[in-house]
Design an enzyme around this catalytic site. Sequence first.
Site, PDB file in Angstrom:
ATOM      1  N   SER A  15       0.845  -1.189   0.000  1.00 43.12           N
ATOM      2  CA  SER A  15       0.000   0.000   0.000  1.00 43.12           C
ATOM      3  C   SER A  15       0.889   1.251   0.000  1.00 43.12           C
ATOM      4  O   SER A  15       1.690   1.426  -0.902  1.00 43.12           O
ATOM      5  CB  SER A  15      -0.962  -0.037   1.180  1.00 43.12           C
ATOM      6  OG  SER A  15      -2.006   0.890   1.012  1.00 43.12           O
ATOM      7  N   ASP A  19      -9.594  -3.675  -5.801  1.00 49.47           N
ATOM      8  CA  ASP A  19      -9.075  -2.789  -4.758  1.00 49.47           C
ATOM      9  C   ASP A  19      -9.586  -1.371  -4.993  1.00 49.47           C
ATOM     10  O   ASP A  19      -9.395  -0.810  -6.072  1.00 49.47           O
ATOM     11  CB  ASP A  19      -7.546  -2.827  -4.796  1.00 49.47           C
ATOM     12  CG  ASP A  19      -6.901  -2.140  -3.602  1.00 49.47           C
ATOM     13  OD1 ASP A  19      -7.586  -1.385  -2.898  1.00 49.47           O
ATOM     14  OD2 ASP A  19      -5.695  -2.351  -3.396  1.00 49.47           O
ATOM     15  N   HIS A  42      -8.328  -4.753  -1.347  1.00 46.08           N
ATOM     16  CA  HIS A  42      -7.054  -4.200  -0.882  1.00 46.08           C
ATOM     17  C   HIS A  42      -6.310  -5.171   0.031  1.00 46.08           C
ATOM     18  O   HIS A  42      -5.084  -5.211   0.046  1.00 46.08           O
ATOM     19  CB  HIS A  42      -7.306  -2.886  -0.140  1.00 46.08           C
ATOM     20  CG  HIS A  42      -6.068  -2.094   0.132  1.00 46.08           C
ATOM     21  ND1 HIS A  42      -5.263  -1.597  -0.881  1.00 46.08           N
ATOM     22  CD2 HIS A  42      -5.476  -1.714   1.295  1.00 46.08           C
ATOM     23  CE1 HIS A  42      -4.247  -0.930  -0.345  1.00 46.08           C
ATOM     24  NE2 HIS A  42      -4.349  -1.003   0.969  1.00 46.08           N
TER      25      HIS A  42
END
Length: 730
Positions: free
Chosen positions: A581, A667, A699
């Site tokens: 991320s 995501d 995600h």
Amino acid sequence: MLTPPITPKKPTERIHHGDVHIDDYEWLREKDDPAVVAHLHEENAYTNARTEHLSLLQEQIFEEIKGRTRETDLSVPTREGDWWYYTRTVEGKQYGIHCRAPIAAADDWEPPALDEDAQRNGLPGEQILLDDNEHAEGHEFYSLGSFDVSADGTRLLWAVDTEGDERYTIRVRSLVDDGVEFPDEIEDTASGALFDQSGEYIFYTTVDDAWRPDTVWRHRVGDAPGTGDVQVFHEPDERYWIGVGLTRSRDFLVIEAGSNITSEAWLLRSSDPTGEFAVVWPRKEGVEYDVEHAVVGGRDRLLIVHNDDAVNFELLSVSADDPQGARRVLLPHNPQVRLEGVDAFRDFVAVEYRRDGLTRVAVACVPEKGGAREDGAGEGGAGKDGAADDTAGDDTLHELHFDEELFTVGAGGNPEWTQPTLRLGYGSFVTPSTVYDYDVRTRELRLRKQQAVLGEFDPALFEQKREWATAKDGTRIPISLVYRRDLVTPGEPAPLVLYGYGSYEASMDPSFGIPRLSLLDRGIVFAIAHVRGGGELGRLWYEHGKKLHKKNTFTDFVDSARHLIDTGWTSPDRLAAQGGSAGGLLMGAVANLAPKYFSGILAEVPFVDPLTSILDPSLPLTVIEWDEWGDPLHDEEVYAYMKSYSPIENVHETHYPRILAVTSLNDTRVLYVEPAKWVAKLREVGADALLKIEMAAGHGGVSGRYSAWRERAFAYAWLVDAVGAHPSGE
């Protein structure tokens, strides 16, 4: 030699602040375009072919994870009302089974024994509330986003997402009338829906077009969808997300609105669920605060943790009837202690904070009569140096002490206002996740359960320690390491995986992980670089790694890698970097900054095209992210600064390490298009870059524990290969 997929170039022009940027791969953003889908499948096929030689190792690691995990298990029961609530897992099933069993008596606070029979069959009198395995049938993805039982124990609400896009459908079921389902079915909600205290209403949130939770609704249980749900709160400012909840006392409903740097709370007496919410403190730019309800001397008080002229936060008390009136400071600001939260119960208060880079918990009894102490902490409390004074009175904060050099501790699973103990979660790199109950009156720490590690796991074989790297500006950067002492000799270079994140004040604290043992058993050192932008060393540690200081995050990681090389822990040909991320942005940045230090880089759901995303207010997260990264749309300086570190825009001719980017099609936080474009750009300069995309995930990756283990086994097999460790660990 296998040939990577050819990514066609279809130039798109982006112009901001007079700067013209040509993006050849923006066309990959069209998720529903058959050509895009076909290209992503080609990428997966290429990655599968390139990693085929690791298939045996992947299967070995998967079996190691599976073999070390107690597949049929039971969580420590948590009392709420007249029931013990817990979750069971069953061998061969992907998801948990949510259950409850009746308490023996009103004063029954001792969790039932978790013997072999309980683990296999549940507790006596078990009632299955929700079997996630049944509801996941027929879906490639399944995620539970809301789960709540009414205060009287007669109704259940739950909400699921079967796509991975974090949009949930709420349903309601009776727990007393043969499990009959109500007509309520509310689609496209955010997570976190709950009953009010009466159980007659559900409060839930919905999202706007940019996936921002922006509206709180009240729904009467039993009403069909669309038949009169009432909007009780709407947040028009695109920088703010909202959520709704109940205080532990259940006396107040709470709506919280927050950006990355500012927050605001609204309260409503739960006895009046159709009434109007009232603000606690009006929002003030740059001021964050959290609210907890307490009762002191028979009076309703609000305990507020805030950072108004207190960079590391302080704790104060105000009247619940007049929260903007007189304030009493309970724990004053301390530049050495980052105050993180307070939990109030009928008889005691628990405070969580961070000192010397580690989490801490302290507790104190609530005075039975009169008001709170003026300082609230006593001479030895966390408000001064964080240490406990064991000779102090019961209303003095006393800190819980643990013997390990590195550890993580925090309160969790404490729903009951009247409970006499504090439930704690504890762990370290070498100590499996542990659940304790702490008796505040006797100061006794009672072990309830420690995560089982099957097989020949011996914690004495493992060593954890803290190193400190020095950044170019003189800042000392903590690095946490764990390794097997019989396979690694400090000073003799070993294969090493260096993990980093460094954003949103999120701290990467030492914790145990069964999958990680598969790396350690192969002689690999696992390390975390606690770089600026995280929260390990207080609020300023975060402030010095965001916006126009963001590059400190990247250079801190590079300096940490250099330190580990210079001190003999590893060598560039045996060092891999890992992050996901915002940590994936870190991976992309260090690949450009210091490719010579790494043999491989694993970037998971990586935020590698930040400028394109943060320039588009219509995309999920963008506007709220301006408080984290800056606003490049309206600020030319921010635009230039972000462009100078954006991974995709700074790919250049160099010898890159091997790169694996892992992402998910659905995501909504970091869109799949970012790593897809980044991999294409890397290949332009001859980089060996692979893209693995989960076609039915969000995600957090795939759902289901076995699927998640296989995903982790794939990544770890790639890391083992990248750092040159022996596949068998010999």
